[in-house]
Motif scaffolding. Structure first.
Motif, short mmCIF file in Angstrom:
data_model
loop_
_atom_site.label_atom_id
_atom_site.label_comp_id
_atom_site.label_asym_id
_atom_site.label_seq_id
_atom_site.Cartn_x
_atom_site.Cartn_y
_atom_site.Cartn_z
N THR A 29 0.84 -1.20 0.00
CA THR A 29 0.00 0.00 0.00
C THR A 29 0.87 1.26 0.00
O THR A 29 1.71 1.43 0.89
CB THR A 29 -0.89 0.03 1.25
N ASP A 51 -3.10 3.13 -7.74
CA ASP A 51 -1.80 2.48 -7.59
C ASP A 51 -1.57 1.67 -8.86
O ASP A 51 -2.14 0.59 -9.03
CB ASP A 51 -1.79 1.59 -6.35
N VAL A 54 -0.30 -2.17 -8.22
CA VAL A 54 -1.23 -3.22 -7.80
C VAL A 54 -2.27 -3.51 -8.88
O VAL A 54 -2.84 -4.60 -8.95
CB VAL A 54 -1.93 -2.83 -6.47
N GLU A 55 -2.50 -2.54 -9.77
CA GLU A 55 -3.46 -2.75 -10.86
C GLU A 55 -2.97 -3.81 -11.86
O GLU A 55 -3.78 -4.49 -12.48
CB GLU A 55 -3.68 -1.43 -11.61
N PRO A 57 0.30 -6.13 -11.39
CA PRO A 57 1.57 -6.47 -10.75
C PRO A 57 2.48 -7.37 -11.57
O PRO A 57 3.69 -7.37 -11.37
CB PRO A 57 1.13 -7.17 -9.46
N ASP A 201 -8.35 -0.59 -1.75
CA ASP A 201 -8.82 -1.98 -1.70
C ASP A 201 -7.75 -2.94 -1.19
O ASP A 201 -7.04 -3.58 -1.98
CB ASP A 201 -9.31 -2.43 -3.08
N GLU A 203 -7.79 -5.85 -0.15
CA GLU A 203 -7.90 -7.25 -0.56
C GLU A 203 -6.98 -7.56 -1.74
O GLU A 203 -6.49 -8.68 -1.88
CB GLU A 203 -9.34 -7.60 -0.92
N ARG A 204 -6.74 -6.59 -2.59
CA ARG A 204 -5.85 -6.81 -3.74
C ARG A 204 -4.42 -7.07 -3.27
O ARG A 204 -3.73 -7.94 -3.81
CB ARG A 204 -5.89 -5.62 -4.70
N TYR A 205 -3.98 -6.33 -2.26
CA TYR A 205 -2.64 -6.52 -1.73
C TYR A 205 -2.53 -7.85 -0.98
O TYR A 205 -1.50 -8.53 -1.06
CB TYR A 205 -2.27 -5.35 -0.82
N LYS A 207 -4.17 -10.56 -1.65
CA LYS A 207 -4.18 -11.64 -2.64
C LYS A 207 -2.81 -11.80 -3.32
O LYS A 207 -2.34 -12.91 -3.55
CB LYS A 207 -5.25 -11.37 -3.69
N ILE A 208 -2.16 -10.67 -3.61
CA ILE A 208 -0.85 -10.72 -4.28
C ILE A 208 0.24 -11.21 -3.34
O ILE A 208 1.13 -11.97 -3.72
CB ILE A 208 -0.50 -9.33 -4.85
N ARG A 220 -2.59 -11.13 5.06
CA ARG A 220 -3.51 -10.03 5.36
C ARG A 220 -2.76 -8.96 6.17
O ARG A 220 -3.03 -8.73 7.34
CB ARG A 220 -4.74 -10.52 6.09
#
Length: 331
Positions: A29, A51, A54-55, A57, A201, A203-205, A207-208, A220
């Motif tokens: 983030t 970002d 993250v869009e 990666p 968001d 959740e995107r970070y 997940k990656i 998390r």
């Protein structure tokens, strides 16, 4: 230069970055734009965060034989900016390896719509302000921490007031580049609104799962900043030039309140403490660690940005471990 005073929509952009070909990028983030977004939203403006890393990666573009740029392409980034139709675009440029992308986006934004106000901030434009203004069609640079100065600038443009004394502002006066001194630092860090994770968001970070420093016990995780500045003058570090040598702290209760909020709102299980020096003030550090131990939830944490060895002893290390610390980076 006169600007359209009817500004309402502000987009904050974390640009593509670069790495050595084959390296896995860290996807974390961007706290600069997250904090800035909260300040801008609190001031009554519509705000969006983009970002570009993250869009996309896993998407890379070759810069040369050994360096790749990762994240959205310039064309994809411009499509997202155009779709949101901002009046002001803030470009984050923390490190010098981001400057080529920052410069290119500034050029493309201005070519697409000359009326869009482009502002840059972060370490590179703070240290090399005049060079950056000459190198890119930027309207402004905010030097150093930007929550108060950026909002002040927006309000002055909206109210058609002079911005020649906005703290730390760099701007153009005809062919002249003017640099206002950076003299004010936010003393009460508890007054700063928590970062706008909702606009990025989390959740995107999660997940990656490629956090700062790569180490993690749980995907998390989010960054947390509990202090600004550092009293030291280490030769390898630029922190004091960006944040000032004065060590400013959030209160332990404010930090613990943020942890409660992060757990309740986003279900976090781990934090990455991004402070330059978490344990400079031992009393406050102990209060934070004790509060973490006493809470009903258990967070794992580390210090990917570093921690000063001279602040540590067996007692505080024991308490850090009990509070969930599993790793320290020695700067």
């Amino acid at each position: 230069m006169d600007f359209n005073s009817h500004i309402r929509r502000v987009m904050l952009v974390f640009p593509p970055s670069t790495s050595i070909e084959g390296w896995e990028p860290m996807i974390t983030t961007p706290m600069g734009i997250a904090y800035l977004a909260s300040a801008v939203r609190e001031a009554g403006y519509d705000v969006a965060c983009l970002d570009t890393v993250v869009e996309a990666p896993r998407q890379t573009s070759a810069v040369n034989d050994v360096v790749s740029r990762f994240g959205l392409t310039y064309e994809q980034t411009m499509e997202k900016i155009a779709a949101w139709r901002p009046d002001v675009v803030g470009l984050s440029c923390i490190f010098s390896n981001q400057w080529p992308a920052t410069r290119e986006l500034a050029k493309r934004i201005k070519a697409a719509d000359q009326d869009v106000i482009v502002v840059a901030g972060g370490g590179h434009p703070t240290f090399l302000s005049e060079l950056c203004m000459k190198d890119a069609p930027l309207d402004f640079i905010i030097r150093g921490e930007g929550e108060e100065s950026f909002v002040d600038l927006l309000n002055r443009i909206r109210n058609s007031r002079s911005y020649n004394d906005v703290d730390g502002l760099v701007y153009r006066d005809g062919d002249k580049i003017c640099v206002n001194p950076k003299v004010h630092l936010i003393e009460d860090l508890d007054s700063i609104v928590f970062p706008a994770h909702d606009l990025l968001d989390p959740e995107r970070y999660f997940k990656i799962a490629l956090p700062m420093g790569y180490s993690m016990m749980n995907p998390r995780s989010v960054p947390v900043v509990t202090s600004r500045g550092c009293p030291c003058l280490c030769t390898f570090c630029s922190s004091t030039h960006l944040w000032g040598r004065k060590y400013r702290m959030r209160s332990a209760s404010n930090v613990l309140h943020e942890l409660d909020w992060l757990v309740e709102k986003f279900g976090i299980k781990e934090i990455k403490v991004q402070d330059d020096n978490l344990t400079v003030n031992r009393k406050r550090a102990v209060e934070i660690f004790r509060g973490m131990i006493e809470r009903p939830y258990r967070l794992s944490w580390n210090t990917p940005n570093g921690i000063a060895v001279w602040t540590l002893d067996r007692d505080i290390l024991t308490m850090m471990k009990e509070s969930g610390c599993y790793e320290m980076t020695m700067a």
